[in-house]
Design an enzyme around this catalytic site. Structure first.
Site, PDB file in Angstrom:
ATOM      1  NE  ARG A  45       0.246   1.460   3.315  1.00 18.91           N
ATOM      2  CZ  ARG A  45       1.197   2.339   3.551  1.00 18.91           C
ATOM      3  NH1 ARG A  45       2.471   1.948   3.671  1.00 18.91           N
ATOM      4  NH2 ARG A  45       0.957   3.628   3.653  1.00 18.91           N
ATOM      5  N   GLY A  46       0.252   2.398  -0.148  1.00 19.40           N
ATOM      6  CA  GLY A  46       1.027   3.631  -0.314  1.00 19.40           C
ATOM      7  C   GLY A  46       1.099   3.915  -1.813  1.00 19.40           C
ATOM      8  CB  ALA A  47       0.275   6.967  -3.757  1.00 18.44           C
ATOM      9  CG  ASP A 238      -3.106   8.155  -1.399  1.00 20.16           C
ATOM     10  OD1 ASP A 238      -2.916   8.620  -0.262  1.00 20.16           O
ATOM     11  OD2 ASP A 238      -2.841   6.982  -1.729  1.00 20.16           O
ATOM     12  CG  ASN A 248      -2.171  11.582   2.733  1.00 17.45           C
ATOM     13  OD1 ASN A 248      -1.638  10.700   2.048  1.00 17.45           O
ATOM     14  ND2 ASN A 248      -1.811  11.791   3.989  1.00 17.45           N
TER      15      ASN A 248
HETATM   16  O1  MRU Z   1      -4.446   3.217   2.195  1.00 21.78           O
HETATM   17  P1  MRU Z   1      -2.981   3.428   2.044  1.00 21.78           P
HETATM   18  O2  MRU Z   1      -2.175   2.888   3.160  1.00 21.78           O
HETATM   19  O3  MRU Z   1      -2.489   2.980   0.676  1.00 21.78           O
HETATM   20  O4  MRU Z   1      -2.826   5.012   2.085  1.00 21.78           O
HETATM   21  C1  MRU Z   1      -1.535   5.552   2.016  1.00 21.78           C
HETATM   22  C2  MRU Z   1      -1.498   7.015   2.192  1.00 21.78           C
HETATM   23  O5  MRU Z   1      -2.499   7.677   2.359  1.00 21.78           O
HETATM   24  C3  MRU Z   1      -0.148   7.660   2.050  1.00 21.78           C
HETATM   25  O6  MRU Z   1      -0.044   8.792   2.852  1.00 21.78           O
HETATM   26  C4  MRU Z   1       0.058   8.067   0.586  1.00 21.78           C
HETATM   27  O7  MRU Z   1      -0.214   6.989  -0.266  1.00 21.78           O
HETATM   28  C5  MRU Z   1       1.419   8.562   0.321  1.00 21.78           C
HETATM   29  S1  MRU Z   1       2.599   7.279   0.426  1.00 21.78           S
HETATM   30  C6  MRU Z   1       4.120   7.884  -0.012  1.00 21.78           C
END
Ligand code: MRU
Length: 346
Positions: A45-47, A238, A248
């Site tokens: 996970r994480g963009a 995101d 985000n």
């Molecule tokens: O649901 P997730 O864990 O994928 O959400 C992640 C976030 O909101 C992060 O802050 C975002 O993706 C930036 S990661 C460098």
């Protein structure tokens, strides 16, 4: 550096983020469907990490495709790309990566590449996306660290670290770079209900790097700011609309409002692959709604009465006027974001 995502030659190895911090496990995903499911269930996970996983998943899918000619290969490619694009809706890096892989595939077809060359070309493109992500995080770190104080406390939300990217991180990359420059920073990590990315992931990776970190429950952030115990806030993103509105992790908006109330700078660190200049404002950003069970249960135990369900929007949008600066690998954008982001996007 933590190996969030790796290519094994015939699979995608990823650290299982649903099991951290209790178990550090690196399963290998051997089909594109398995990679798509890992994105959906937030093993990864994480963009930026989702984008890299999707790109490697597409390369894997084509490596395993049994297409006998390019017409069949094109049909397989479309199906794989659609599967990846259907995993999670908010992080634009996913769609950016799918488009970039698609452009590479189309160029290979135009150049008359045979099926082996197509497969190799797609793996090379996915690995380039991964390597560029790490490089841009390091650049973001160098540029962004100058904005942080030489000592003090930085609050962050969710996990925008090595685990959310191919390595080093965006918001946590800026913190890492500041610490590497000798700044004496303490990090306050919001636990980030309901998936606990802050408590489980940010705390784990900063602890591994020996960076001073304490976890607070999400509802403590306002009080800490009011007491003067937060010097800056830094988060990832995101998707960022053309006017600088930032999607985000859910809860980011609340923090931004309280930070503004207390005149605490609120920074967003994100690569230019997170910009979506096709959207005029954040109101157009699709917000993922996840299964209510993530809210009604805590660590697998039901904490809400059986007959009551919950809302579970995974992201929120912070209006641009709460954002002090947006740090990208190409430079730092300041308000008004319309022109400054357009200039960075080039
Ligand atoms: O649901 P997730 O864990 O994928 O959400 C992640 C976030 O909101 C992060 O802050 C975002 O993706 C930036 S990661 C460098």
């Amino acid at each position: 550096m933590i190996k969030t995502i790796d290519w094994t030659g015939d699979g995608v190895r990823m650290i299982d983020q649903t099991k951290l911090p209790a178990v550090e496990e690196y399963p290998v995903f051997r089909t594109f469907e398995e990679v798509a499911e890992a994105i959906r269930t937030m093993v990864v996970r994480g963009a930026p990490a989702i984008g890299v996983a999707a790109a490697l998943g597409m390369a894997l899918g084509m490596k395993r495709s049994e297409a006998g000619d390019t017409a069949q290969a094109a049909a397989d490619f479309r199906r794989i790309a659609d599967t990846m694009a259907g995993t999670r809706p908010t992080a634009v890096n996913l769609f950016w990566a799918v488009e970039r892989m698609t452009r590479r595939f189309e160029r290979l077809l135009e150049d008359g590449a045979d099926l082996d060359a197509i497969r190799e070309g797609l793996v090379a493109e996915a690995l380039a996306i991964r390597d560029e992500d790490i490089e841009s995080n390091r650049r973001m770190g160098r540029l962004g660290q100058e904005l942080l104080p030489s000592s003090g406390t930085v609050l962050t939300h969710c996990n925008a670290g090595a685990l959310a990217t191919a390595g080093y991180g965006t918001a946590l990359g800026v913190i890492r770079a500041a610490v590497e420059h000798g700044k004496r920073l303490r990090v306050l990590a919001d636990e980030t209900r309901p998936f606990l990315q802050g408590a489980r992931l940010t705390a784990w990776e900063l602890w591994k790097d020996d960076i001073d970190v304490r976890v607070i429950a999400d509802n403590m952030a306002g009080a800490f700011m009011r007491q003067g115990r937060v010097d800056a806030v830094i988060v990832g993103a995101d998707r960022i609309a053309a006017n600088g509105d930032v999607a985000n992790k859910i809860g980011t908006y609340t923090i931004a409002v309280v930070a503004a109330r207390h005149e605490i700078p609120f920074y967003v660190a994100a690569p230019t692959s997170t910009l979506d200049l096709s959207l005029a404002t954040g109101a157009e950003i699709p917000i993922e709604e996840r299964d209510p069970s993530e809210v009604t249960r805590f660590a697998g135990v039901r904490v809400v009465p059986e007959s009551v369900t919950a809302f579970n929007p995974a992201f929120d949008v912070t209006p641009n006027d709460y954002v002090t600066a947006i740090i990208t690998e190409r430079g730092v954008a300041r308000p008004p974001y319309g022109p400054s982001l357009a200039a960075l996007a080039g």
